[in-house]
Design an enzyme around this catalytic site. Structure first.
Site, PDB file in Angstrom:
ATOM      1  N   THR A 171       0.874  -1.185   0.000  1.00 52.18           N
ATOM      2  CA  THR A 171       0.000   0.000   0.000  1.00 52.18           C
ATOM      3  C   THR A 171       0.903   1.224   0.000  1.00 52.18           C
ATOM      4  O   THR A 171       1.935   1.239   0.659  1.00 52.18           O
ATOM      5  CB  THR A 171      -0.890   0.065   1.245  1.00 52.18           C
ATOM      6  OG1 THR A 171      -0.037   0.063   2.383  1.00 52.18           O
ATOM      7  CG2 THR A 171      -1.847  -1.081   1.313  1.00 52.18           C
ATOM      8  N   GLU A 200      -5.935  -3.736   0.215  1.00 51.79           N
ATOM      9  CA  GLU A 200      -6.189  -4.787   1.209  1.00 51.79           C
ATOM     10  C   GLU A 200      -7.409  -5.634   0.868  1.00 51.79           C
ATOM     11  O   GLU A 200      -7.652  -6.656   1.506  1.00 51.79           O
ATOM     12  CB  GLU A 200      -6.417  -4.154   2.590  1.00 51.79           C
ATOM     13  CG  GLU A 200      -5.169  -3.598   3.251  1.00 51.79           C
ATOM     14  CD  GLU A 200      -4.892  -2.153   2.887  1.00 51.79           C
ATOM     15  OE1 GLU A 200      -5.341  -1.712   1.806  1.00 51.79           O
ATOM     16  OE2 GLU A 200      -4.212  -1.458   3.672  1.00 51.79           O
ATOM     17  N   LYS A 221     -13.005  18.699  10.774  1.00 54.09           N
ATOM     18  CA  LYS A 221     -13.773  18.757  12.024  1.00 54.09           C
ATOM     19  C   LYS A 221     -13.996  20.218  12.383  1.00 54.09           C
ATOM     20  O   LYS A 221     -13.091  20.903  12.835  1.00 54.09           O
ATOM     21  CB  LYS A 221     -13.038  18.006  13.124  1.00 54.09           C
ATOM     22  CG  LYS A 221     -12.968  16.526  12.782  1.00 54.09           C
ATOM     23  CD  LYS A 221     -12.083  15.719  13.677  1.00 54.09           C
ATOM     24  CE  LYS A 221     -11.953  14.319  13.113  1.00 54.09           C
ATOM     25  NZ  LYS A 221     -10.760  14.112  12.293  1.00 54.09           N
ATOM     26  N   TRP A 265     -18.621  17.150  11.480  1.00 54.18           N
ATOM     27  CA  TRP A 265     -17.745  16.734  10.388  1.00 54.18           C
ATOM     28  C   TRP A 265     -18.208  17.315   9.049  1.00 54.18           C
ATOM     29  O   TRP A 265     -19.406  17.324   8.742  1.00 54.18           O
ATOM     30  CB  TRP A 265     -17.750  15.204  10.263  1.00 54.18           C
ATOM     31  CG  TRP A 265     -16.968  14.530  11.334  1.00 54.18           C
ATOM     32  CD1 TRP A 265     -16.338  15.124  12.389  1.00 54.18           C
ATOM     33  CD2 TRP A 265     -16.730  13.122  11.447  1.00 54.18           C
ATOM     34  NE1 TRP A 265     -15.728  14.176  13.151  1.00 54.18           N
ATOM     35  CE2 TRP A 265     -15.946  12.936  12.605  1.00 54.18           C
ATOM     36  CE3 TRP A 265     -17.091  12.011  10.700  1.00 54.18           C
ATOM     37  CZ2 TRP A 265     -15.522  11.684  13.023  1.00 54.18           C
ATOM     38  CZ3 TRP A 265     -16.674  10.771  11.108  1.00 54.18           C
ATOM     39  CH2 TRP A 265     -15.888  10.603  12.270  1.00 54.18           C
TER      40      TRP A 265
HETATM   41  P1  AMP Z   1      -5.528   1.963  -2.451  1.00 58.57           P
HETATM   42  O1  AMP Z   1      -5.304   0.823  -1.559  1.00 58.57           O
HETATM   43  O2  AMP Z   1      -4.280   2.674  -2.810  1.00 58.57           O
HETATM   44  O3  AMP Z   1      -6.342   1.600  -3.630  1.00 58.57           O
HETATM   45  O4  AMP Z   1      -6.373   3.038  -1.626  1.00 58.57           O
HETATM   46  C1  AMP Z   1      -7.588   2.711  -1.041  1.00 58.57           C
HETATM   47  C2  AMP Z   1      -8.302   3.958  -0.607  1.00 58.57           C
HETATM   48  O5  AMP Z   1      -8.644   4.763  -1.731  1.00 58.57           O
HETATM   49  C3  AMP Z   1      -9.636   3.711   0.061  1.00 58.57           C
HETATM   50  O6  AMP Z   1      -9.500   3.349   1.405  1.00 58.57           O
HETATM   51  C4  AMP Z   1     -10.329   5.046  -0.127  1.00 58.57           C
HETATM   52  O7  AMP Z   1      -9.914   5.995   0.841  1.00 58.57           O
HETATM   53  C5  AMP Z   1      -9.827   5.488  -1.469  1.00 58.57           C
HETATM   54  N1  AMP Z   1     -10.839   5.176  -2.503  1.00 58.57           N
HETATM   55  C6  AMP Z   1     -10.858   4.144  -3.352  1.00 58.57           C
HETATM   56  N2  AMP Z   1     -11.931   4.224  -4.170  1.00 58.57           N
HETATM   57  C7  AMP Z   1     -12.605   5.334  -3.821  1.00 58.57           C
HETATM   58  C8  AMP Z   1     -13.805   5.966  -4.275  1.00 58.57           C
HETATM   59  N3  AMP Z   1     -14.509   5.492  -5.294  1.00 58.57           N
HETATM   60  N4  AMP Z   1     -14.195   7.090  -3.635  1.00 58.57           N
HETATM   61  C9  AMP Z   1     -13.491   7.602  -2.615  1.00 58.57           C
HETATM   62  N5  AMP Z   1     -12.357   7.066  -2.153  1.00 58.57           N
HETATM   63  C10 AMP Z   1     -11.912   5.950  -2.742  1.00 58.57           C
END
Ligand code: AMP
Length: 544
Positions: free
Chosen positions: A185, A330, A438, A443
């Site tokens: 990640t 994940e 916040k 929020w």
């Molecule tokens: P990654 O593991 O790099 O794909 O990042 C995952 C994170 O990307 C998630 O926990 C979200 O915070 C963000 N994320 C993924 N898809 C979306 C979406 N459609 N809208 C908003 N946030 C997203």
């Protein structure tokens, strides 16, 4: 009593076997790194993946060894994945957009033994090679004619390397829970964390990802995965596409609007997927050239929130259905997709868009809940925000070489996102828990404000961060990149947002900038923006 059905381990390479037998001649078209368009088929990908497996085996790579790929989406990259999987080794996709020190850290943490890389990244690897002691050899994904002179250890051209074996090889067989792939990640703080997929989780996830209310791809589709294989397990497209027998178009290194348009148009792509920043480039290119998308039926947009204006542009101007999706590395990575259940299917216009800004509902295999900070379940009323938690066979239960507990007592993983759930099970991400603003104990969703701001015709991209405020703790600052050659004032932008949000959500100020920083996976880099605007003084009178 046990069932009396066959034991048929869910192994990833069975997917390419299936495609090679039942969809043998389906085209796999790639933009090669060397330049020309390359054509092959699933049958040929399998034939050459067997050579990769045989060649790795000859080099002493076996069950559990990590093999890194630092590569764009091409047929060769796909052959490598299946070849690695077929001997029980682990494909480890490395994101080239990370800083070189991060790449070195990740490769060392994973202890990768072989590095398979595109020509593009040879100079980058040469710079850090002395920091990669675990890598025994470099395989450059090219042929003899294009092989550069390089200082990389035992560097060999891929075509020569697989040319040394005859492909007379059988996949190894092992337990379906064996590790298959690895993806770190791109955490914005701290060291990256390794997510370790299994064969079983990848295969189950590929089924989940292909369902009609997920990506819904079939053998009649032509699929263009613009999302790189190195981003969050490639959104499963290297698995779900051969699993369904759809044709593939792979974009190589060129992800700009014009290059993507060329592939969509020339190869009659019906389905594609990527993060919003990619689609922003395509839509800008289409506006400029007047291009149309007559073949494209569906586009999956995820990785960060898909702005309402983007959904509207795809659907109203180009007749392409948008499927907003949410997930994380994940989760293999799909968590939810916004397809229309019967409860919402008849909606149109703004009412439909109100649903499509949500990240959607989970497929079978993902369980979701929202809780307060004490772990108490919150109501599914579409309004109450809570910590979004997930559970399922393709969700991580631990990170690689890391003892920390990441599941709650019921086995749910806290995603770090804050979300609402509505009564029909549609989830909407309000924010990353650390990005939510916040203000006076309440929020404010930065995502909602960003979504709204990019609906302004002059705005190309927008980010909202919380800035210190003497009375309210934090207030939103809207940071805007205008479209090329456009000018706008703060009042013009805020005037556009008025009446569309609660008054107290209105940003206190607008900062116009030339660019917004992004993470290696295309998300807005809020930590850097917060740092950049650390000393920013809001016009206090506005909300004091
Ligand atoms: P990654 O593991 O790099 O794909 O990042 C995952 C994170 O990307 C998630 O926990 C979200 O915070 C963000 N994320 C993924 N898809 C979306 C979406 N459609 N809208 C908003 N946030 C997203």
């Amino acid at each position: 009593m046990l069932g009396l059905m066959q034991d048929w381990p869910l192994l990833c390479h069975r997917i390419i076997d299936h495609a090679a037998i039942y969809h043998a001649d389906r085209p796999v078209i790639s933009r090669s790194i060397e330049g020309p368009i390359h054509r092959t088929t699933y049958a040929d990908i399998r034939r050459r993946a067997l050579k990769v497996a045989q060649r790795l085996d000859r080099d002493g790579i076996s069950l559990g060894d990590r093999v890194a790929t630092l590569a764009w989406n091409t047929w060769r990259h796909m052959e490598c994945w299946y070849g690695i999987l077929g001997i029980g080794a682990i494909y480890h996709t490395v994101n080239p957009r990370l800083f070189p020190e991060q790449i070195a850290w990740i490769v060392n943490h994973a202890q990768d033994r072989v590095m398979m890389t595109d020509l593009t990244f040879v100079p980058l690897l040469e710079k850090i090679a002395d920091k990669l002691p675990s890598v025994e050899r470099y395989v450059i994904l090219t042929d003899k004619a294009h092989m550069p002179a390089t200082t990389l250890k035992y560097a060999v051209a891929y075509e020569d390397w697989i040319g040394e074996v005859d492909g007379d090889f059988a996949w190894r067989s092992f337990d379906e829970n064996t590790a298959a792939g690895m993806c770190y990640t791109s955490g914005t703080t701290g060291n990256p964390k390794g997510v370790l997929y299994s064969h079983r989780s990848n295969v189950l996830h590929a089924f989940m990802a292909s369902l009609p209310d997920s990506k819904g791809i079939s053998s009649r589709d032509v699929v263009l995965p613009v999302v790189p294989f190195f981003h969050a397990n490639g959104w499963s497209l290297a698995f779900s596409t051969p699993l369904t027998g759809a044709a593939l178009v792979l974009p190589g290194a060129k992800l700009d609007g014009a290059s993507i348009y060329e592939l969509l148009d020339q190869h009659k792509v019906t389905f594609t997927a990527a993060v919003p920043t990619v689609w922003l480039m395509l839509l800008q290119d289409l506006e400029k050239t007047g291009g149309k998308l007559p073949h494209l039926k569906r586009v999956v947009i995820g990785g960060s929130a898909c702005p309402r204006a983007m959904t509207q542009a795809f659907q109203d101007k180009y007749g392409v259905e948008v499927i907003h999706a949410w997930g994380m590395t994940e989760m293999s990575p799909l968590g939810s997709l916004c397809t229309m259940k019967p409860e919402y299917a008849s909606l149109s216009g703004d009412a439909r868009l109100d649903i499509q800004v949500k990240q959607g509902h989970p497929p079978f295999g993902v369980e979701m809940k929202i809780t307060d900070d004490n772990g108490k379940d919150l109501p599914w009323d579409g309004k109450t925000f809570g910590r979004l938690k997930v559970r399922g066979p393709a969700v991580a239960r631990a990170y690689y070489k890391d003892d920390s507990r990441i599941l709650d007592a019921d086995g749910f993983f806290d995603t770090g996102d804050v979300a609402t759930m509505d009564k029909h099970g549609y989830m909407q991400v309000t924010d990353r828990s650390k990005d939510v603003i916040k203000s006076g104990g309440e929020w404010i969703s930065s995502i909602d404000l960003e979504n709204l701001a990019v609906g302004h015709p002059k705005v190309a991209e927008a980010a909202v961060i919380g800035v210190r405020h003497p009375k309210w703790d934090e207030r939103p600052l809207l940071i805007v990149v205008l479209k090329k050659d456009q000018r706008a004032t703060k009042d013009e932008i805020l005037g556009f947002m008025q009446d569309k949000i609660a008054k107290w959500w209105m940003p206190d100020d607008v900062a116009f900038v030339d660019d917004i920083p992004h993470t290696a996976t295309g998300k807005i880099l809020k930590t850097e923006l917060r740092e950049r605007f650390k000393e920013y003084k809001l016009p206090v009178a506005a909300t004091a």
